[in-house]
Write an enzyme that holds these catalytic residues in place. Sequence first.
Site, PDB file in Angstrom:
ATOM      1  N   LYS A  52       0.840  -1.201   0.000  1.00 42.82           N
ATOM      2  CA  LYS A  52       0.000   0.000   0.000  1.00 42.82           C
ATOM      3  C   LYS A  52       0.880   1.259   0.000  1.00 42.82           C
ATOM      4  O   LYS A  52       0.611   2.222  -0.718  1.00 42.82           O
ATOM      5  CB  LYS A  52      -0.941  -0.010   1.216  1.00 42.82           C
ATOM      6  CG  LYS A  52      -2.050  -1.060   1.059  1.00 42.82           C
ATOM      7  CD  LYS A  52      -2.845  -1.324   2.339  1.00 42.82           C
ATOM      8  CE  LYS A  52      -3.809  -2.496   2.125  1.00 42.82           C
ATOM      9  NZ  LYS A  52      -4.557  -2.890   3.336  1.00 42.82           N
ATOM     10  N   GLN A  96      -4.758  -1.925   9.580  1.00 38.47           N
ATOM     11  CA  GLN A  96      -4.644  -3.247   8.960  1.00 38.47           C
ATOM     12  C   GLN A  96      -5.215  -4.327   9.888  1.00 38.47           C
ATOM     13  O   GLN A  96      -4.900  -4.372  11.078  1.00 38.47           O
ATOM     14  CB  GLN A  96      -3.168  -3.542   8.629  1.00 38.47           C
ATOM     15  CG  GLN A  96      -2.937  -4.801   7.815  1.00 38.47           C
ATOM     16  CD  GLN A  96      -3.544  -4.768   6.416  1.00 38.47           C
ATOM     17  OE1 GLN A  96      -3.628  -3.723   5.789  1.00 38.47           O
ATOM     18  NE2 GLN A  96      -3.982  -5.914   5.923  1.00 38.47           N
ATOM     19  N   ASP A 119     -11.026   2.560   4.107  1.00 39.32           N
ATOM     20  CA  ASP A 119     -11.248   1.116   4.005  1.00 39.32           C
ATOM     21  C   ASP A 119     -12.738   0.802   3.828  1.00 39.32           C
ATOM     22  O   ASP A 119     -13.104  -0.300   3.436  1.00 39.32           O
ATOM     23  CB  ASP A 119     -10.767   0.421   5.292  1.00 39.32           C
ATOM     24  CG  ASP A 119      -9.571  -0.481   5.061  1.00 39.32           C
ATOM     25  OD1 ASP A 119      -9.355  -0.905   3.916  1.00 39.32           O
ATOM     26  OD2 ASP A 119      -8.855  -0.757   6.045  1.00 39.32           O
TER      27      ASP A 119
HETATM   28  N1  GUN Z   1      -6.939  -7.309   6.058  1.00 38.63           N
HETATM   29  C1  GUN Z   1      -7.284  -8.022   4.962  1.00 38.63           C
HETATM   30  N2  GUN Z   1      -7.816  -7.220   4.023  1.00 38.63           N
HETATM   31  C2  GUN Z   1      -7.811  -5.978   4.526  1.00 38.63           C
HETATM   32  C3  GUN Z   1      -8.215  -4.708   4.023  1.00 38.63           C
HETATM   33  O1  GUN Z   1      -8.729  -4.550   2.903  1.00 38.63           O
HETATM   34  N3  GUN Z   1      -8.017  -3.654   4.853  1.00 38.63           N
HETATM   35  C4  GUN Z   1      -7.487  -3.786   6.093  1.00 38.63           C
HETATM   36  N4  GUN Z   1      -7.364  -2.702   6.834  1.00 38.63           N
HETATM   37  N5  GUN Z   1      -7.102  -4.935   6.587  1.00 38.63           N
HETATM   38  C5  GUN Z   1      -7.253  -6.027   5.802  1.00 38.63           C
END
Ligand code: GUN
Length: 290
Positions: A52, A96, A119
């Site tokens: 990211k 995350q 998100d």
């Molecule tokens: N863990 C697995 N997929 C995601 C996601 O799209 N965003 C976040 N914050 N954590 C994740």
Amino acid sequence: MQLVSGKEVSNKVKDEIALEVQKLKNNGSKIPHLAAVIVGKDGASQTYVNAKVKACDRVGFNSTLVQLDEDITEELLLLEIEKLNSNIDIDGYIVQLPLPNHINEQKVTESVDPKKDVDGFHPVSLGKMLLHLPGFLPATPYGIIEMIKHYNIPTEGKHCVVLGRSHIVGSPMSVLMARKDYPGNCTVTLAHSRTQNLDQVAASADILIVAIGKPEFVTADMVKEGATVIDVGIHRIEDVSKKSGFRLVGDVKFDEVAPKCAFISPVPGGVGPMTIASLLKNTLLAVKGK
Ligand code: GUN
């Protein structure tokens, strides 16, 4: 069979975002700034968060990584979140997941300022999605919608089966595919671990979206001839023939399923890169929403 290349579509999306960022820079406007919070040293989470941050560099966003100890208290984590909420330079941020067991994920999700919830996990974002109001869509479902659009995959009147009912993928995906829109207008079945005759349900799908979290779960007999299959899973499985000792597979047994499909997304290079591109799109939306 047409491969649904998230890699290709996400590169196009990132190029478009980079152009917009350039325009913002030329106007002397603020540069979009995305932050990511990571708790602990889980290998997969580190990989995702690093990807990211790298994507932010690629499109010209500023990024901040907030790395916190595995044993941080919930109270201190909520304080970090408060700091991000009040930091006017940060346009959007993600925490995350998964978080360590001693931290209440729901409480954390609800502490994110909905205006910065790139998100799309906050109840406000999910409520707006359900009502078809403008807002942040969860990144993975949003990415899948964009891929379906890019390849002009027909959806109206089709039977879409979503395997898996997680809050971040399966449930929102089922809502989006039923929307009065394109992509959408599907008759949707949300199937899960308690579904009876899961194999037959899957085999009745014109569009099968698989987010069940089990390596190579979907086999050829579970897929209708001419179906579209979108694979959300990603797993490392041991493979001694590889130098690394492992290979990546999805929730779908690609080699035997692909020949039956009209469209299929591969792993890697399918849904994964689109999730990141959607997060960047949401960040741009957060900037514009100000
Ligand atoms: N863990 C697995 N997929 C995601 C996601 O799209 N965003 C976040 N914050 N954590 C994740």
